[in-house]
Design a protein around this motif. Structure first.
Motif, mmCIF file in Angstrom:
data_model
loop_
_atom_site.group_PDB
_atom_site.id
_atom_site.type_symbol
_atom_site.label_atom_id
_atom_site.label_comp_id
_atom_site.label_asym_id
_atom_site.label_seq_id
_atom_site.Cartn_x
_atom_site.Cartn_y
_atom_site.Cartn_z
ATOM 1 N N ASP A 3 110.700 -26.464 39.985
ATOM 2 C CA ASP A 3 112.045 -27.008 39.875
ATOM 3 C C ASP A 3 112.855 -26.738 41.129
ATOM 4 N N THR A 4 113.953 -27.481 41.291
ATOM 5 C CA THR A 4 114.801 -27.336 42.467
ATOM 6 C C THR A 4 116.233 -27.719 42.118
ATOM 7 N N VAL A 5 117.167 -27.288 42.953
ATOM 8 C CA VAL A 5 118.535 -27.800 42.875
ATOM 9 C C VAL A 5 118.484 -29.300 43.201
ATOM 10 N N LYS A 6 119.185 -30.083 42.420
ATOM 11 C CA LYS A 6 119.059 -31.534 42.601
ATOM 12 C C LYS A 6 119.853 -32.010 43.824
ATOM 13 N N LEU A 7 119.458 -33.157 44.317
ATOM 14 C CA LEU A 7 120.134 -33.874 45.402
ATOM 15 C C LEU A 7 120.176 -33.056 46.690
ATOM 16 N N ILE A 8 118.981 -32.583 47.143
ATOM 17 C CA ILE A 8 118.930 -31.846 48.404
ATOM 18 C C ILE A 8 118.245 -32.644 49.513
ATOM 19 N N LEU A 9 117.594 -33.765 49.172
ATOM 20 C CA LEU A 9 116.891 -34.554 50.189
ATOM 21 C C LEU A 9 117.689 -35.796 50.604
ATOM 22 N N GLN A 10 118.337 -36.447 49.640
ATOM 23 C CA GLN A 10 119.025 -37.711 49.926
ATOM 24 C C GLN A 10 120.084 -37.600 51.013
ATOM 25 N N PRO A 11 120.907 -36.505 51.052
ATOM 26 C CA PRO A 11 121.925 -36.437 52.102
ATOM 27 C C PRO A 11 121.345 -36.479 53.505
ATOM 28 N N PHE A 12 120.141 -35.936 53.696
ATOM 29 C CA PHE A 12 119.556 -35.915 55.041
ATOM 30 C C PHE A 12 119.015 -37.287 55.434
#
Length: 582
Positions: free
Chosen positions: A475-484
């Motif tokens: 699992d991960t904190v959501k929305l960590i790839l889209q901003p980049f």
């Protein structure tokens, strides 16, 4: 609380302490003294053993160094592509003679004379066109009377028993397919041969065999018992346990005669590649040399310690007690964070009052910590939700602007695709209100975002994905790839098109994401400003993701940027490989 008056009469604390002290004062001294003596003896023995093992290792290294030096002779031939070509396509006549005279023969001669010890190099080849060069082949004479080289045809070995039984390692074309072995008359003249395939690396086939003959004594002259210690013995054994060399003050003959000796320590070292073993026998008297001094010193220290402790105990017995030690232990437990520790004393004295006060303090402290811990968790969740809320409106604004442009130009199909993609993106983002999502959903989310942007950028955007399936279960904190990805499209795109590569893999106990682009890049000063809270505005989304990761997982995880102007940027995001409890 009703006071307990049933234990009005009790023995004085000082009397009980003195009685127990006189009873047990000698026991700790004896135990500590014996433990110190035993520990010292074991330490001396272990250190002596390690020193002897190191010396034996140096002897082993010396033999291996000598053997490696002789291996380098065959390396000169094995890795020479010109020799391989010459042996493969040797031409009769003047050209072949010139090549053999001007290159092959000088190379073999130089290889032989590289060694510091006498050697005879025999090169067996499959190519029968090449003429043989050899000395006297009479097996009754020591071949090392000639320090030279010989070129022989492989046909000479077909009927040789040692060649039929030869077992070389299978690691072809790596330069490691060799073996040390006594063949033909080597054992009779105390020689040994390094036998090695001769390979044509280009054609990937064997074209011959090299045999480097050296005197056994030149390899193993380091086997000397005096390096281990007087009265010691050292043996060099072959793969079948036979004694190759024995060294000792009493001139031992073979290791077999020494087997079963109980008053010696035996240590050994293997010699890789030679299939030999070094065995050293060290008399126990050498190890016990310092034991008597340590024993006498320990007894003296124990006697002095007992006397001193007896005197001190009589003077300050009222200041020491088992209950005090128990209180100290409980306080240490508090210091280490264990607030469940409790004191329970029998009796009706001051220690009982101390125990009651201590236990009450522990209960109050434990309740306070629980309240503070709960408050911190609520604060952490509120901060995560606040940071999360700052990301969504920014993306939604940009996407709605793109939808508006598509509607303005009448591109209904693309508008429909973008709206459906936006709906899917927010369905993954909302995640039933949870801040933690699976890595699989996070990757699906960023792919959905890229699908939306693909409508906008069309052929100008090229994306590649490399996801290890091992990461999907975490699992991960959501929305960590889209901003980049959004940042790359807004700030890195400076030419007709841009290439993106998104990866996800396990690195130890962590998950590592990477977003790599070949855009305009940035300098180090810009990167430093991005991670400064008061820095340039373009780094807002990056700082947001970094802060959310650090808030959730700690300062050891987060975002790193690597970039060069005109080349591109690599974003590395690291989170722990964990599975959040539902």
């Amino acid at each position: 609380m009703k006071q307990d008056t049933t234990r009005k009469y009790f023995l004085p604390y000082g009397f009980k302490l003195m009685f127990s002290y006189f009873l047990f004062v000698l026991i700790p001294v004896i135990v500590v003294g014996w433990a110190a003596y035993d520990s010292s003896i074991n330490s001396i023995r272990e250190q002596t053993r390690e020193n002897l093992q190191g010396t034996l290792g140096q002897i082993r290294d010396n033999i291996q160094y000598r053997s490696e030096g002789e291996k380098r002779i065959s390396d000169q031939i094995y890795f020479d592509n010109k020799i391989q070509g010459l042996l493969r396509y040797f031409e009769n006549g003047w050209i072949g003679y010139e090549l053999m005279k001007e290159y092959l023969m000088p190379t073999l001669s130089n290889a032989v004379h590289m060694s510091n010890i006498p050697v005879l190099l025999k090169v067996y080849i499959d190519n029968k066109v090449i003429p043989e060069i050899y000395n006297d082949q009479n097996p009754q004479f020591d071949p090392l009377r000639f320090v030279d080289y010989e070129i022989l045809h492989m046909d000479r070995l077909k009927n040789e028993a040692w060649f039929k039984n030869l077992k070389l390692p299978e690691e072809s074309y790596r330069g490691t397919e060799f073996v040390w072995q006594q063949v033909e008359n080597d054992e009779e003249f105390h020689n040994i041969s390094l036998i090695r395939r001769l390979m044509d690396i280009n054609q990937k086939k064997q074209i011959g065999l090299t045999r480097t003959i050296v005197r056994l004594s030149d390899l193993i002259d380091a086997v000397d018992y005096r390096k281990i210690g007087e009265s010691s013995k050292i043996f060099l054994l072959d793969g079948e346990g036979r004694t190759i060399k024995a060294s000792g003050s009493n001139s031992p003959k073979s290791f077999e005669n020494e087997v079963g000796i109980s008053d010696h320590l035996m240590i050994s070292e293997s010699l890789p590649g030679l299939n030999w073993k070094l065995v050293a026998l060290i008399p126990n008297s050498l190890l016990e040399k310092s034991a008597k001094k340590v024993r006498n010193l320990t007894i003296l220290v124990c006697l002095i310690s007992s006397f001193i402790l007896f005197i001190i105990g009589m003077l300050v017995s009222n200041y020491f007690s088992k209950r005090v030690r128990k209180i100290v232990t409980s306080l240490n437990a508090f210091k280490e964070g264990d607030f469940h520790k409790r004191l329970f004393f029998s009796g009706n004295d001051e220690f009982t009052q101390i125990a009651d006060a201590f236990n009450k303090m522990g209960e109050n402290t434990d309740e306070l910590i629980k309240e503070v811990y709960l408050a911190n968790i609520l604060k952490k969740e509120a901060e995560l939700e606040s940071l999360q809320a700052q990301i969504n409106p920014h993306f939604l604004y940009n996407t709605l602007s793109s939808i508006s442009r598509l509607a303005k130009f009448g591109e209904i199909d693309k508008l429909h695709e973008m709206v459906m993609g936006l709906a899917k993106f927010y369905r993954l983002t909302l995640n039933d209100g949870r801040l933690i999502i699976s890595v699989n959903k996070e990757l699906e989310q960023v792919k959905t975002y890229i699908d939306i942007q693909q409508i906008k950028y069309r052929d100008r955007l090229h994306v590649g994905y490399e996801f290890q399936t091992d990461v999907f279960g975490f699992d991960t904190v959501k929305l960590i790839l889209q901003p980049f990805v959004e940042n790359a499209l807004e700030h890195a795109l400076f030419s007709h098109s841009i290439n993106l590569r998104i990866t996800a893999c396990l690195v130890g106990a962590a998950i590592e994401f990477k977003i790599i682009d070949d855009g305009i890049g940035m300098n180090q000063q810009t990167i430093d400003q991005i991670f400064t809270r008061d820095g340039i505005h373009v780094g807002y989304g990056i700082r947001n993701v970094d802060e959310r990761i650090k808030l959730q997982y700690g300062p050891n995880y987060g975002v790193q940027l690597f970039s060069r102007l005109g080349i591109g940027t690599c974003v590395r995001i690291t989170i722990p490989a964990v599975k959040e409890a539902k």
